[in-house]
Design a protein around this motif. Sequence first.
Motif, mmCIF file in Angstrom:
data_model
loop_
_atom_site.group_PDB
_atom_site.id
_atom_site.type_symbol
_atom_site.label_atom_id
_atom_site.label_comp_id
_atom_site.label_asym_id
_atom_site.label_seq_id
_atom_site.Cartn_x
_atom_site.Cartn_y
_atom_site.Cartn_z
ATOM 1 N N ALA A 106 0.752 -1.159 0.096
ATOM 2 C CA ALA A 106 0.088 0.204 0.135
ATOM 3 C C ALA A 106 0.755 1.147 0.050
ATOM 4 C CB ALA A 106 -0.773 0.141 1.211
ATOM 5 N N LYS A 107 2.044 1.080 0.813
ATOM 6 C CA LYS A 107 2.765 2.628 0.834
ATOM 7 C C LYS A 107 3.672 2.682 -0.417
ATOM 8 C CE LYS A 107 6.522 4.293 3.725
ATOM 9 N NZ LYS A 107 7.304 4.259 4.907
ATOM 10 N N LYS A 108 4.072 1.592 -0.882
ATOM 11 C CA LYS A 108 4.987 1.619 -2.125
ATOM 12 C C LYS A 108 4.087 1.982 -3.438
ATOM 13 C CE LYS A 108 8.191 -1.327 -4.833
ATOM 14 N NZ LYS A 108 9.220 -0.884 -4.224
ATOM 15 N N LEU A 109 2.661 1.689 -3.455
ATOM 16 C CA LEU A 109 1.903 1.868 -4.403
ATOM 17 C C LEU A 109 1.001 3.224 -4.349
ATOM 18 C CD1 LEU A 109 1.278 -1.447 -6.248
ATOM 19 C CD2 LEU A 109 2.985 0.084 -6.619
ATOM 20 N N HIS A 110 1.120 3.814 -3.073
ATOM 21 C CA HIS A 110 0.207 4.833 -2.623
ATOM 22 C C HIS A 110 -1.291 4.544 -2.945
ATOM 23 C CE1 HIS A 110 3.964 7.271 -2.629
ATOM 24 N NE2 HIS A 110 4.371 6.652 -3.959
ATOM 25 N N ILE A 111 -1.668 3.513 -2.303
ATOM 26 C CA ILE A 111 -2.891 2.987 -2.149
ATOM 27 C C ILE A 111 -3.530 2.696 -0.736
ATOM 28 C CG2 ILE A 111 -3.106 2.244 -4.875
ATOM 29 C CD1 ILE A 111 -2.811 -0.363 -4.097
ATOM 30 N N SER A 112 -4.716 2.341 -0.704
ATOM 31 C CA SER A 112 -5.101 1.690 0.723
ATOM 32 C C SER A 112 -5.060 0.200 0.621
ATOM 33 C CB SER A 112 -6.365 2.325 0.972
ATOM 34 O OG SER A 112 -7.394 1.602 0.041
ATOM 35 N N ALA A 113 -4.892 -0.018 1.901
ATOM 36 C CA ALA A 113 -4.692 -1.666 2.299
ATOM 37 C C ALA A 113 -6.457 -2.330 1.861
ATOM 38 C CB ALA A 113 -4.766 -1.673 3.740
ATOM 39 N N ALA A 114 -7.430 -1.439 2.106
ATOM 40 C CA ALA A 114 -8.679 -1.778 1.750
ATOM 41 C C ALA A 114 -8.766 -2.088 -0.003
ATOM 42 C CB ALA A 114 -9.629 -0.584 2.133
ATOM 43 N N THR A 115 -7.983 -1.185 -0.652
ATOM 44 C CA THR A 115 -8.015 -1.461 -2.074
ATOM 45 C C THR A 115 -7.560 -2.739 -2.302
ATOM 46 O OG1 THR A 115 -7.881 0.747 -2.679
ATOM 47 C CG2 THR A 115 -7.285 -0.672 -4.361
ATOM 48 N N ILE A 116 -6.309 -3.271 -1.897
ATOM 49 C CA ILE A 116 -5.548 -4.470 -2.013
ATOM 50 C C ILE A 116 -6.583 -5.632 -1.680
ATOM 51 C CG2 ILE A 116 -3.824 -5.720 -1.468
ATOM 52 C CD1 ILE A 116 -2.105 -3.176 -0.746
ATOM 53 N N THR A 117 -7.422 -5.420 -0.368
ATOM 54 C CA THR A 117 -8.129 -6.525 -0.014
ATOM 55 C C THR A 117 -9.126 -6.570 -1.220
ATOM 56 O OG1 THR A 117 -7.807 -6.012 2.280
ATOM 57 C CG2 THR A 117 -9.805 -7.151 1.856
ATOM 58 N N ARG A 118 -9.911 -5.660 -1.594
ATOM 59 C CA ARG A 118 -10.884 -5.767 -2.529
ATOM 60 C C ARG A 118 -10.319 -6.485 -3.753
ATOM 61 N NH1 ARG A 118 -12.450 -0.456 -0.639
ATOM 62 N NH2 ARG A 118 -11.336 0.295 -2.181
#
Length: 213
Positions: free
Chosen positions: A46-58
């Motif tokens: 999430a930090k590396k790609l500047h996205i949220s952990a929720a986005t990764i989970t979805r």
Amino acid sequence: MDYLAENLIYGIECSMSKFTKTEEELAKYILQHPEEVSQLTISQIAKKLHISAATITRFCQKLAFSGFNEFKHELKRSVDLQNTPIHMKNLKNVDYFAKLYQDHMGIIDHTFQITSYEDIQKAVSLLTKAKKIHVYGIGSSGIAAHEFKSKFFRIGLSVEAITDPHQSMMDAALSNRDSVVIGISISGTTKEGHSRGENSEETRLTDLGFYWR
């Protein structure tokens, strides 16, 4: 879970159309750096790609995983299998479930390559109009015949699975214009041994009056 090990990368590529723009960027990064991603935590990605952990989970859930941990486990297996030498592919320590899944996906892909939409529509029309559907499968193909019967019986189609070569010949003689006959075979011929010790008999598809593949 829809994808296993070797097929995970292929599954991600096939699912691009259902991802959001952010999820698509995540997917592309995973495809380009699978080994790296398999070693990172959800917070690190999430930090590396500047996205949220929720986005990764979805993203993982859209691939039929319960969450990132399950996805990461399969990704690690995928990386390990890709790094396995070719001559090791048939050894016992290789993930046979992944290989089985890949083989079945290959069969499905090949079927779509040689089958047109018109062929499928014609088959659907014949099956829905038939008063009786006869599915012949001798030997190991008989398992597929019974599976066919089970699946189509559940949607209201009258299906009879015939797995005995002699019964299939008698049944074929009773079929008429209102019948649909489906033959399942890998080799095209089946050798049937008689229980009374007689010489084995080879039953050819043409003996039943039709061909099938």
